[in-house]
Design a protein around this motif. Structure first.
Motif, PDB file in Angstrom:
ATOM      1  N   LEU A 152     -18.409   0.152  -7.305  1.00  0.00           N
ATOM      2  CA  LEU A 152     -17.915  -1.191  -7.606  1.00  0.00           C
ATOM      3  C   LEU A 152     -16.396  -1.242  -7.479  1.00  0.00           C
ATOM      4  O   LEU A 152     -15.843  -2.186  -6.900  1.00  0.00           O
ATOM      5  N   PHE A 153     -15.730  -0.239  -8.010  1.00  0.00           N
ATOM      6  CA  PHE A 153     -14.266  -0.170  -7.890  1.00  0.00           C
ATOM      7  C   PHE A 153     -13.833  -0.177  -6.434  1.00  0.00           C
ATOM      8  O   PHE A 153     -12.914  -0.923  -6.053  1.00  0.00           O
ATOM      9  N   LEU A 154     -14.470   0.633  -5.611  1.00  0.00           N
ATOM     10  CA  LEU A 154     -14.076   0.728  -4.210  1.00  0.00           C
ATOM     11  C   LEU A 154     -14.309  -0.595  -3.485  1.00  0.00           C
ATOM     12  O   LEU A 154     -13.458  -1.039  -2.698  1.00  0.00           O
ATOM     13  N   ARG A 155     -15.437  -1.247  -3.742  1.00  0.00           N
ATOM     14  CA  ARG A 155     -15.693  -2.546  -3.104  1.00  0.00           C
ATOM     15  C   ARG A 155     -14.650  -3.579  -3.526  1.00  0.00           C
ATOM     16  O   ARG A 155     -14.103  -4.310  -2.682  1.00  0.00           O
ATOM     17  N   LEU A 156     -14.382  -3.641  -4.823  1.00  0.00           N
ATOM     18  CA  LEU A 156     -13.404  -4.615  -5.315  1.00  0.00           C
ATOM     19  C   LEU A 156     -11.999  -4.299  -4.816  1.00  0.00           C
ATOM     20  O   LEU A 156     -11.232  -5.205  -4.450  1.00  0.00           O
ATOM     21  N   MET A 157     -11.649  -3.016  -4.776  1.00  0.00           N
ATOM     22  CA  MET A 157     -10.280  -2.659  -4.386  1.00  0.00           C
ATOM     23  C   MET A 157     -10.074  -2.807  -2.886  1.00  0.00           C
ATOM     24  O   MET A 157      -8.955  -3.120  -2.449  1.00  0.00           O
ATOM     25  N   ILE A 158     -11.102  -2.605  -2.082  1.00  0.00           N
ATOM     26  CA  ILE A 158     -10.969  -2.862  -0.642  1.00  0.00           C
ATOM     27  C   ILE A 158     -10.643  -4.337  -0.427  1.00  0.00           C
ATOM     28  O   ILE A 158      -9.708  -4.683   0.309  1.00  0.00           O
ATOM     29  N   ALA A 159     -11.402  -5.222  -1.072  1.00  0.00           N
ATOM     30  CA  ALA A 159     -11.129  -6.663  -0.945  1.00  0.00           C
ATOM     31  C   ALA A 159      -9.745  -7.000  -1.493  1.00  0.00           C
ATOM     32  O   ALA A 159      -9.013  -7.822  -0.919  1.00  0.00           O
ATOM     33  N   HIS A 160      -9.369  -6.351  -2.584  1.00  0.00           N
ATOM     34  CA  HIS A 160      -8.062  -6.598  -3.203  1.00  0.00           C
ATOM     35  C   HIS A 160      -6.936  -6.187  -2.262  1.00  0.00           C
ATOM     36  O   HIS A 160      -5.959  -6.924  -2.071  1.00  0.00           O
ATOM     37  N   HIS A 161      -7.062  -5.011  -1.657  1.00  0.00           N
ATOM     38  CA  HIS A 161      -6.046  -4.540  -0.708  1.00  0.00           C
ATOM     39  C   HIS A 161      -5.993  -5.428   0.532  1.00  0.00           C
ATOM     40  O   HIS A 161      -4.909  -5.678   1.071  1.00  0.00           O
ATOM     41  N   GLU A 162      -7.148  -5.877   1.007  1.00  0.00           N
ATOM     42  CA  GLU A 162      -7.143  -6.785   2.160  1.00  0.00           C
ATOM     43  C   GLU A 162      -6.361  -8.049   1.833  1.00  0.00           C
ATOM     44  O   GLU A 162      -5.597  -8.558   2.665  1.00  0.00           O
ATOM     45  N   GLY A 163      -6.525  -8.547   0.611  1.00  0.00           N
ATOM     46  CA  GLY A 163      -5.730  -9.691   0.178  1.00  0.00           C
ATOM     47  C   GLY A 163      -4.258  -9.357   0.077  1.00  0.00           C
ATOM     48  O   GLY A 163      -3.394 -10.167   0.443  1.00  0.00           O
ATOM     49  N   GLY A 164      -3.944  -8.153  -0.410  1.00  0.00           N
ATOM     50  CA  GLY A 164      -2.553  -7.731  -0.490  1.00  0.00           C
ATOM     51  C   GLY A 164      -1.891  -7.647   0.877  1.00  0.00           C
ATOM     52  O   GLY A 164      -0.720  -7.999   1.035  1.00  0.00           O
ATOM     53  N   VAL A 165      -2.635  -7.172   1.867  1.00  0.00           N
ATOM     54  CA  VAL A 165      -2.107  -7.120   3.235  1.00  0.00           C
ATOM     55  C   VAL A 165      -1.825  -8.531   3.747  1.00  0.00           C
ATOM     56  O   VAL A 165      -0.800  -8.780   4.402  1.00  0.00           O
ATOM     57  N   GLN A 166      -2.713  -9.488   3.469  1.00  0.00           N
ATOM     58  CA  GLN A 166      -2.468 -10.876   3.867  1.00  0.00           C
ATOM     59  C   GLN A 166      -1.183 -11.404   3.237  1.00  0.00           C
ATOM     60  O   GLN A 166      -0.388 -12.084   3.901  1.00  0.00           O
ATOM     61  N   MET A 167      -0.974 -11.111   1.966  1.00  0.00           N
ATOM     62  CA  MET A 167       0.237 -11.566   1.282  1.00  0.00           C
ATOM     63  C   MET A 167       1.477 -10.905   1.871  1.00  0.00           C
ATOM     64  O   MET A 167       2.516 -11.554   2.060  1.00  0.00           O
ATOM     65  N   ALA A 168       1.380  -9.623   2.177  1.00  0.00           N
ATOM     66  CA  ALA A 168       2.514  -8.923   2.791  1.00  0.00           C
ATOM     67  C   ALA A 168       2.834  -9.513   4.158  1.00  0.00           C
ATOM     68  O   ALA A 168       4.010  -9.684   4.509  1.00  0.00           O
ATOM     69  N   ALA A 190       0.865   0.996   3.458  1.00  0.00           N
ATOM     70  CA  ALA A 190       0.191   1.816   2.456  1.00  0.00           C
ATOM     71  C   ALA A 190      -1.212   1.289   2.155  1.00  0.00           C
ATOM     72  O   ALA A 190      -2.178   2.061   2.078  1.00  0.00           O
ATOM     73  N   GLN A 191      -1.346  -0.022   1.993  1.00  0.00           N
ATOM     74  CA  GLN A 191      -2.647  -0.559   1.626  1.00  0.00           C
ATOM     75  C   GLN A 191      -3.619  -0.538   2.799  1.00  0.00           C
ATOM     76  O   GLN A 191      -4.823  -0.372   2.605  1.00  0.00           O
ATOM     77  N   THR A 192      -3.125  -0.676   4.015  1.00  0.00           N
ATOM     78  CA  THR A 192      -3.996  -0.533   5.187  1.00  0.00           C
ATOM     79  C   THR A 192      -4.565   0.884   5.244  1.00  0.00           C
ATOM     80  O   THR A 192      -5.761   1.081   5.504  1.00  0.00           O
ATOM     81  N   ALA A 193      -3.713   1.880   4.992  1.00  0.00           N
ATOM     82  CA  ALA A 193      -4.186   3.266   4.979  1.00  0.00           C
ATOM     83  C   ALA A 193      -5.197   3.490   3.860  1.00  0.00           C
ATOM     84  O   ALA A 193      -6.216   4.171   4.041  1.00  0.00           O
ATOM     85  N   GLU A 194      -4.946   2.909   2.701  1.00  0.00           N
ATOM     86  CA  GLU A 194      -5.875   3.091   1.586  1.00  0.00           C
ATOM     87  C   GLU A 194      -7.200   2.374   1.823  1.00  0.00           C
ATOM     88  O   GLU A 194      -8.245   2.836   1.351  1.00  0.00           O
ATOM     89  N   ILE A 195      -7.182   1.256   2.535  1.00  0.00           N
ATOM     90  CA  ILE A 195      -8.445   0.589   2.884  1.00  0.00           C
ATOM     91  C   ILE A 195      -9.321   1.526   3.705  1.00  0.00           C
ATOM     92  O   ILE A 195     -10.522   1.669   3.455  1.00  0.00           O
ATOM     93  N   THR A 196      -8.726   2.178   4.699  1.00  0.00           N
ATOM     94  CA  THR A 196      -9.478   3.124   5.525  1.00  0.00           C
ATOM     95  C   THR A 196     -10.058   4.245   4.671  1.00  0.00           C
ATOM     96  O   THR A 196     -11.236   4.621   4.812  1.00  0.00           O
ATOM     97  N   LEU A 197      -9.247   4.775   3.779  1.00  0.00           N
ATOM     98  CA  LEU A 197      -9.706   5.830   2.880  1.00  0.00           C
ATOM     99  C   LEU A 197     -10.855   5.343   2.005  1.00  0.00           C
ATOM    100  O   LEU A 197     -11.887   6.009   1.872  1.00  0.00           O
ATOM    101  N   MET A 198     -10.697   4.171   1.403  1.00  0.00           N
ATOM    102  CA  MET A 198     -11.721   3.677   0.473  1.00  0.00           C
ATOM    103  C   MET A 198     -13.021   3.331   1.186  1.00  0.00           C
ATOM    104  O   MET A 198     -14.109   3.501   0.614  1.00  0.00           O
ATOM    105  N   GLU A 199     -12.941   2.858   2.420  1.00  0.00           N
ATOM    106  CA  GLU A 199     -14.158   2.604   3.185  1.00  0.00           C
ATOM    107  C   GLU A 199     -14.928   3.901   3.400  1.00  0.00           C
ATOM    108  O   GLU A 199     -16.167   3.916   3.308  1.00  0.00           O
TER     109      GLU A 199
END
Length: 206
Positions: A152-168, A190-199
């Motif tokens: 659940l954390f990984l699913r939520l944080m992937i979506a969260h990081h994708e939103g963070g990338v949009q804001m950046a 950083a968040q793009t790299a972490e998205i790949t990791l979390m996926e």
């Protein structure tokens, strides 16, 4: 999850953390003189990004604390620790910018009303910050344990990081100041790299 899958996840995590260290802790870049108040407006992208990304980061920190306390998985705990430390530090940095710019920490306009530049910000209603978890999702994460909490954390944080990338990306397009553009670029990388990791981590736990 297989015993062979776990080491690959840890190795990828180490590589991502090395990338983050390369741009400073959590993507924080040392910058020179901050822009003067006259260069930053209350309704522009610089102040808007600093306010909204603080809120966005602090929810990520909240989710990271939740999963850190509910799992014994080394890779997930390491990722959560990095999110906690880096995003708290960046939130403090953005808080400090607003203080030095002489601007309030909160705005009268809705979140994300700054997207599109200052002309768009006048009278804009905003669409809400992308990627934010709902209160119900946060409650579900707090109640979860073990692998269920990790997924659940990984699913939520992937979506969260994708939103963070949009804001950046929005800040990179519209911000006036070097400090905001520099941090936005570091967050994006950083968040793009972490998205790949979390996926990959999520796939290992499916």
């Amino acid at each position: 999850m297989t015993t062979a899958a776990r080491p690959r996840g840890v190795l990828v995590l180490v590589a991502v953390l090395a990338l983050l260290v390369g741009v400073g802790v959590g993507g924080t870049i040392a910058v020179g003189r901050l822009a003067s108040t006259s260069e930053v407006t209350d309704f522009g992208a610089d102040a808007g990004f600093a306010r909204d990304m603080q809120t966005h980061h602090l929810q990520a920190v909240e989710m990271a604390f939740a999963v850190r306390d509910d799992t014994d998985d080394e890779a997930v705990r390491t990722l959560a620790f990095d999110i906690i430390t880096s995003q708290q530090q960046q939130a403090g940095q953005m808080y400090g910018w607003l203080v030095q710019w002489g601007l309030p920490q909160t705005a009268s306009r809705a979140p994300m009303a700054w997207v599109g530049g200052e002309h768009a910000a006048h009278g804009a209603s905003g669409d809400g910050m992308p990627g934010m978890a709902t209160p119900a999702q946060l409650d579900e994460l707090r109640a979860a344990r073990g692998v269920e909490a990790e997924r659940l954390f990984l699913r939520l944080m992937i979506a969260h990081h994708e939103g963070g990338v949009q804001m950046a990306d929005a800040a990179l397009a519209d911000a006036r100041t070097d400090e905001v553009r520099t941090l936005a670029g570091a967050i994006r990388r950083a968040q793009t790299a972490e998205i790949t990791l979390m996926e990959q981590m999520l796939a290992e736990r499916s």
